[in-house]
Design a protein around this motif. Sequence first.
Motif, PDB file in Angstrom:
ATOM      1  N   ASN A  71       6.955 -19.273  28.104  1.00 52.50           N
ATOM      2  CA  ASN A  71       7.613 -19.052  29.387  1.00 52.50           C
ATOM      3  C   ASN A  71       8.877 -19.902  29.323  1.00 52.50           C
ATOM      4  N   THR A  73       9.048 -14.824  27.706  1.00 52.01           N
ATOM      5  CA  THR A  73       9.358 -14.235  28.998  1.00 52.01           C
ATOM      6  C   THR A  73      10.179 -15.223  29.810  1.00 52.01           C
ATOM      7  N   ASN A 102      11.043 -15.852  33.789  1.00 53.53           N
ATOM      8  CA  ASN A 102      10.772 -15.476  35.173  1.00 53.53           C
ATOM      9  C   ASN A 102      11.989 -15.523  36.097  1.00 53.53           C
ATOM     10  N   LYS A 103      12.997 -16.321  35.773  1.00 54.67           N
ATOM     11  CA  LYS A 103      14.182 -16.381  36.634  1.00 54.67           C
ATOM     12  C   LYS A 103      14.849 -15.016  36.750  1.00 54.67           C
ATOM     13  N   LEU A 140      13.442 -12.364  37.359  1.00 55.52           N
ATOM     14  CA  LEU A 140      12.747 -11.652  38.436  1.00 55.52           C
ATOM     15  C   LEU A 140      12.997 -12.246  39.819  1.00 55.52           C
ATOM     16  N   GLU A 155       7.326 -21.013  38.102  1.00 56.71           N
ATOM     17  CA  GLU A 155       7.146 -20.357  36.801  1.00 56.71           C
ATOM     18  C   GLU A 155       5.839 -20.777  36.133  1.00 56.71           C
ATOM     19  N   LEU A 175       3.188 -18.692  37.769  1.00 53.54           N
ATOM     20  CA  LEU A 175       3.245 -17.323  37.241  1.00 53.54           C
ATOM     21  C   LEU A 175       2.668 -17.261  35.825  1.00 53.54           C
ATOM     22  N   LEU A 194       4.730 -11.257  32.287  1.00 56.64           N
ATOM     23  CA  LEU A 194       5.732 -10.582  33.105  1.00 56.64           C
ATOM     24  C   LEU A 194       6.967 -10.279  32.269  1.00 56.64           C
ATOM     25  N   THR A 198      11.035  -9.736  31.305  1.00 58.83           N
ATOM     26  CA  THR A 198      12.360 -10.289  31.549  1.00 58.83           C
ATOM     27  C   THR A 198      13.230  -9.085  31.856  1.00 58.83           C
ATOM     28  N   THR A 217       5.833  -5.425  32.265  1.00 61.50           N
ATOM     29  CA  THR A 217       4.700  -6.303  31.991  1.00 61.50           C
ATOM     30  C   THR A 217       3.915  -5.777  30.793  1.00 61.50           C
TER      31      THR A 217
END
Length: 125
Positions: free
Chosen positions: A17, A46, A48-49, A51, A63, A66, A77, A79, A97
């Motif tokens: 992550n 991945t 998360n920012k 999203l 994060e 998540l 999740l 990118t 995903t």
Amino acid sequence: EAVAHAGIGPEDVDAINAHAASTRVGDAVEARAINEVFASVVPPVTANKSLMGHAMGASSAVESVLGLEGMARGKLLPTINLDLDPELELDTVTPETISCEQEHLLKNAFGFGGCNACVVFRRLA
């Protein structure tokens, strides 16, 4: 250092992550560090920012949650909105995903002024 401190090897990390704040310099430095640590066995990455945007001081906490939820569900999740620089050479999870069973997840968190941390989470159940 986080991987060694966890008592595992790079080959034991199932996913990353990334901090990935979408800055050309920062993302390049993170990608080079990932490739240096993991060499030919780079796990899926991945960010998360992509999203949710950058939540500043809360980013790492959100994060991490998540990432932990993804570990529990066997998911990573995506990118989104990514135009990956071909020089970065990462297995980035796009555009949706994916299923990914994870025992170990590396979370990178970098802050202003060099407040940097990486943590390895391990699924216990």
